[in-house]
Scaffold this active site. Structure first.
Site, PDB file in Angstrom:
ATOM      1  N   ARG A 189     -18.920 -49.268 148.154  1.00  0.00           N
ATOM      2  CA  ARG A 189     -20.159 -48.771 147.558  1.00  0.00           C
ATOM      3  C   ARG A 189     -21.116 -49.946 147.384  1.00  0.00           C
ATOM      4  O   ARG A 189     -20.783 -50.928 146.714  1.00  0.00           O
ATOM      5  CB  ARG A 189     -19.871 -48.127 146.192  1.00  0.00           C
ATOM      6  CG  ARG A 189     -21.134 -47.774 145.446  1.00  0.00           C
ATOM      7  CD  ARG A 189     -20.886 -47.116 144.084  1.00  0.00           C
ATOM      8  NE  ARG A 189     -22.154 -46.864 143.436  1.00  0.00           N
ATOM      9  CZ  ARG A 189     -22.512 -47.340 142.239  1.00  0.00           C
ATOM     10  NH1 ARG A 189     -21.686 -48.058 141.526  1.00  0.00           N
ATOM     11  NH2 ARG A 189     -23.708 -47.083 141.757  1.00  0.00           N
ATOM     12  N   HIS A 201     -30.373 -49.076 142.454  1.00  0.00           N
ATOM     13  CA  HIS A 201     -29.546 -49.714 141.413  1.00  0.00           C
ATOM     14  C   HIS A 201     -30.471 -50.664 140.645  1.00  0.00           C
ATOM     15  O   HIS A 201     -30.300 -51.879 140.671  1.00  0.00           O
ATOM     16  CB  HIS A 201     -28.364 -50.446 142.049  1.00  0.00           C
ATOM     17  CG  HIS A 201     -27.240 -50.765 141.108  1.00  0.00           C
ATOM     18  ND1 HIS A 201     -25.954 -50.309 141.292  1.00  0.00           N
ATOM     19  CD2 HIS A 201     -27.199 -51.504 139.966  1.00  0.00           C
ATOM     20  CE1 HIS A 201     -25.172 -50.768 140.320  1.00  0.00           C
ATOM     21  NE2 HIS A 201     -25.909 -51.491 139.495  1.00  0.00           N
ATOM     22  N   GLU A 243     -26.744 -45.218 137.014  1.00  0.00           N
ATOM     23  CA  GLU A 243     -26.883 -45.365 135.573  1.00  0.00           C
ATOM     24  C   GLU A 243     -28.311 -45.246 135.057  1.00  0.00           C
ATOM     25  O   GLU A 243     -28.874 -46.231 134.558  1.00  0.00           O
ATOM     26  CB  GLU A 243     -26.284 -46.705 135.134  1.00  0.00           C
ATOM     27  CG  GLU A 243     -24.830 -46.875 135.542  1.00  0.00           C
ATOM     28  CD  GLU A 243     -24.185 -48.115 134.904  1.00  0.00           C
ATOM     29  OE1 GLU A 243     -24.914 -48.966 134.380  1.00  0.00           O
ATOM     30  OE2 GLU A 243     -22.953 -48.213 134.932  1.00  0.00           O
ATOM     31  N   ASN A 280     -19.410 -44.000 136.259  1.00  0.00           N
ATOM     32  CA  ASN A 280     -19.149 -45.401 135.953  1.00  0.00           C
ATOM     33  C   ASN A 280     -18.544 -45.476 134.560  1.00  0.00           C
ATOM     34  O   ASN A 280     -19.064 -44.874 133.624  1.00  0.00           O
ATOM     35  CB  ASN A 280     -20.448 -46.220 135.963  1.00  0.00           C
ATOM     36  CG  ASN A 280     -20.948 -46.498 137.366  1.00  0.00           C
ATOM     37  OD1 ASN A 280     -20.348 -46.058 138.349  1.00  0.00           O
ATOM     38  ND2 ASN A 280     -22.051 -47.214 137.462  1.00  0.00           N
ATOM     39  N   TYR A 296     -16.216 -48.101 131.700  1.00  0.00           N
ATOM     40  CA  TYR A 296     -15.659 -49.414 131.412  1.00  0.00           C
ATOM     41  C   TYR A 296     -14.782 -49.496 130.166  1.00  0.00           C
ATOM     42  O   TYR A 296     -13.822 -50.240 130.132  1.00  0.00           O
ATOM     43  CB  TYR A 296     -16.798 -50.448 131.275  1.00  0.00           C
ATOM     44  CG  TYR A 296     -17.441 -50.790 132.600  1.00  0.00           C
ATOM     45  CD1 TYR A 296     -16.957 -51.834 133.376  1.00  0.00           C
ATOM     46  CD2 TYR A 296     -18.513 -50.052 133.092  1.00  0.00           C
ATOM     47  CE1 TYR A 296     -17.531 -52.152 134.600  1.00  0.00           C
ATOM     48  CE2 TYR A 296     -19.091 -50.361 134.315  1.00  0.00           C
ATOM     49  CZ  TYR A 296     -18.591 -51.410 135.061  1.00  0.00           C
ATOM     50  OH  TYR A 296     -19.141 -51.709 136.276  1.00  0.00           O
ATOM     51  N   GLU A 304     -17.693 -46.887 139.500  1.00  0.00           N
ATOM     52  CA  GLU A 304     -17.490 -48.233 138.968  1.00  0.00           C
ATOM     53  C   GLU A 304     -16.442 -48.189 137.866  1.00  0.00           C
ATOM     54  O   GLU A 304     -16.424 -47.256 137.051  1.00  0.00           O
ATOM     55  CB  GLU A 304     -18.762 -48.815 138.319  1.00  0.00           C
ATOM     56  CG  GLU A 304     -19.778 -49.361 139.272  1.00  0.00           C
ATOM     57  CD  GLU A 304     -21.016 -49.903 138.562  1.00  0.00           C
ATOM     58  OE1 GLU A 304     -20.901 -50.397 137.422  1.00  0.00           O
ATOM     59  OE2 GLU A 304     -22.097 -49.810 139.153  1.00  0.00           O
TER      60      GLU A 304
HETATM   61  C1  PNW Z   1     -22.915 -51.580 135.045  1.00  0.00           C
HETATM   62  N1  PNW Z   1     -23.789 -51.813 128.573  1.00  0.00           N
HETATM   63  O1  PNW Z   1     -23.854 -51.854 134.069  1.00  0.00           O
HETATM   64  C2  PNW Z   1     -23.712 -51.765 136.317  1.00  0.00           C
HETATM   65  O2  PNW Z   1     -23.806 -50.625 137.119  1.00  0.00           O
HETATM   66  C3  PNW Z   1     -23.364 -52.984 137.100  1.00  0.00           C
HETATM   67  O3  PNW Z   1     -24.462 -53.359 137.882  1.00  0.00           O
HETATM   68  C4  PNW Z   1     -22.906 -54.082 136.166  1.00  0.00           C
HETATM   69  O4  PNW Z   1     -22.733 -55.309 136.798  1.00  0.00           O
HETATM   70  C5  PNW Z   1     -21.619 -53.604 135.537  1.00  0.00           C
HETATM   71  O5  PNW Z   1     -21.813 -52.388 134.838  1.00  0.00           O
HETATM   72  C6  PNW Z   1     -20.990 -54.601 134.582  1.00  0.00           C
HETATM   73  O6  PNW Z   1     -21.840 -54.843 133.496  1.00  0.00           O
HETATM   74  C7  PNW Z   1     -23.735 -51.824 132.714  1.00  0.00           C
HETATM   75  O7  PNW Z   1     -24.408 -52.754 127.976  1.00  0.00           O
HETATM   76  C8  PNW Z   1     -24.333 -52.862 132.018  1.00  0.00           C
HETATM   77  O8  PNW Z   1     -23.225 -50.905 127.940  1.00  0.00           O
HETATM   78  C9  PNW Z   1     -24.354 -52.850 130.659  1.00  0.00           C
HETATM   79  C10 PNW Z   1     -23.766 -51.800 129.978  1.00  0.00           C
HETATM   80  C11 PNW Z   1     -23.175 -50.756 130.670  1.00  0.00           C
HETATM   81  C12 PNW Z   1     -23.157 -50.779 132.044  1.00  0.00           C
END
Ligand code: PNW
Length: 479
Positions: A77, A123, A170, A310, A312, A381
């Site tokens: 991707r 993006h 996002e 996405n 995390y 992601e």
């Molecule tokens: C994603 N937050 O972004 C993005 O899609 C990527 O480009 C980035 O590198 C990756 O996560 C890691 O950070 C985020 O602050 C950035 O909650 C910040 C947040 C969430 C997603």
């Protein structure tokens, strides 16, 4: 590891984004994006860094594909830099054939290596000229028309070869970080010590609305003009973290959890799957949340062939007893790393906002699936940074057990969601193929399964996690 339960054609691989990896901002006719200009403002980026070189992927894309191959990836991707393809951005501005050719070459190289391309159209790197010309994402009429045109140019050039399209990455980040906190380009915020322009109480909601309409317009173009012949799929990628109540005994905290998911995820997914914003948002935001015109919502409702997810981490959520502030964007609550008992949601990483909690991934997959009528989900992601990684020795960096553990537990959680919770998940892209420009955090924070040596010609060295992800998938995908 659980048994082999994922479908044979489960699409797994790695993700990146144009501004984070390409470099070559002035080459072959590319013009500035809002991230090029944002990086020039003192104080916005850690270490005053920018994407001028980044991973140099504009020149090294063949190395990137070789790396994917070495990791046994089935898919890649990546995103397109709009201002490489249409430097000035607009529907009457010239198309830059050289910029387009870069992506054609990349796609050809991927296909030559049996790697499926998954392309993100946007993006975050809006052509700067569109921001200057008419206010960029704030201007619905102009932005939607220009994005629609850009998407058509791209479908036409790449659509015979690309079968997975993501309209926006996002939109929450573009709206909130770009127009409320001002941490991301274009940096609008009500905080006048940070920006001369911006209204954190209104602009993010208008921007989110405009992004949804633009998504719907591009999907219509694809479905009417290209999909019948090209046969691909198109969707939007939404970010979102899981939530646990700070005090599980307190119904107000439990309720606040749902509200947090609505403010961050259903803000975008409800219009797409249900035709309107969540009631909780309407209630708190009143007329600051735009109303849906019938023709706009007709574009948006039903516009996802798949849900791009996405994900995390997770947070503890505590309700507030006070009235919501006008600038509040999370549903008038506190998002915390520790619960009432003082337990942490997960171990610390280099990113202040990210503490892993794999079970939260399984729970969020189910929440998304249940709320939206069991959509097909592609995880677009998932990944982690590692506390202090940038200051470690080379040997320590390459032995990234923490990241490998993260991927193992998160992939297991996804397998459980698929096999036990009836979630239709068909793909998974790890963030990221390699260390890269981590936005406002510059190069201090690394997310790659591959180490990039920024002082040594952007040399790429796979870390332990790069090798292990393939083993995890081999163990859970049916033969
Ligand atoms: C994603 N937050 O972004 C993005 O899609 C990527 O480009 C980035 O590198 C990756 O996560 C890691 O950070 C985020 O602050 C950035 O909650 C910040 C947040 C969430 C997603």
């Amino acid at each position: 590891m659980p048994e082999k339960v994922l479908p044979r054609d489960f699409l797994w691989g790695f993700a990146t984004a144009s501004y984070q990896i390409e470099g070559a901002p002035y080459e072959d006719g590319r013009a500035d994006s809002i991230w090029d200009t944002f990086c020039r403002i003192p104080g916005k980026i850690a270490g005053a860094e920018n994407g001028d070189v980044a991973c140099d992927s504009y020149h090294r894309y063949k190395e990137d594909v070789a790396l994917l191959k070495q990791c046994r990836a089935r898919a890649y991707r990546f995103s397109l830099s709009w201002s490489r393809i249409i430097p000035l951005g607009g529907r009457n501005d010239p198309i830059n054939e050289k910029g387009l050719q870069y992506y054609i070459d990349l796609v050809d190289e991927l296909l030559k290596n049996d790697i499926v391309p998954m392309v993100t159209l946007f993006h975050w790197d809006l052509p700067d000229n569109l921001d200057k010309r008419y206010g960029g994402l704030l201007n619905k009429k102009e932005f939607v028309a220009d994005y629609e045109h850009y998407s058509r140019v791209v479908f036409k050039a790449l659509g015979d070869k690309v079968k997975y399209w993501i309209t926006f990455n996002e939109p929450w980040c573009s709206s909130i970080l770009g127009y409320n906190t001002g941490l991301f380009a274009p940096g609008h915020t009500s905080d006048r010590s940070k920006s001369a322009v911006g209204d954190s109480s209104r602009e993010p909601w208008q921007v989110g609305h405009n992004l949804l309409v633009a998504h719907g317009a591009a999907v219509k173009v694809y479905r009417e003009e290209f999909k019948p012949k090209q046969g691909g799929q198109i969707g939007i990628t939404l970010n979102g973290d899981w939530v646990e109540p700070w005090d599980p005994e307190d119904p107000a905290d439990v309720e606040a959890c749902e509200r947090k998911l609505e403010f961050s995820i259903a803000w975008f997914s409800d219009p797409i799957y249900h035709g309107d914003y969540p009631a909780s948002m309407r209630k708190q935001l009143g007329d600051r949340l735009p109303k849906w015109d019938p023709e706009d919502i007709a574009l948006v409702k039903g516009s996802n062939d798949f849900y791009g997810m996405n994900h995390y981490c997770a947070n503890y959520i505590k309700h507030k007893n006070t009235e919501a502030e006008p600038d509040d964007f999370i549903g008038n609550l506190e998002s915390l790393m520790e619960n009432k008992k003082g337990e942490s949601i997960g171990p610390e990483t280099q990113s202040v906002w990210l503490r892993p909690n794999a079970l939260g991934f399984r729970k969020l997959l189910k929440w998304i699936s249940d709320r939206n009528g069991r959509p097909t989900i592609y995880v677009t992601e998932n990944g982690t940074s590692l506390k202090g990684e940038n200051d470690m020795s080379m040997e320590e960096i390459l032995k990234d057990d923490f990241r490998a553990w993260y991927f193992k537990t998160y992939i297991e959680a996804m397998v459980d969601a698929s096999s036990k919770d009836n979630v239709d998940v068909r793909g998974y892209m790890a963030w990221s193929l390699m260390d890269n420009f981590e936005w406002a955090e510059g190069y201090e924070t690394r997310f790659g399964v591959t180490y990039v040596d920024y002082t040594n010609g952007q040399k790429r060295v796979p870390k332990k996690s790069a090798k292990e992800i393939g083993d995890y998938f081999a163990a859970v995908i049916k033969d």
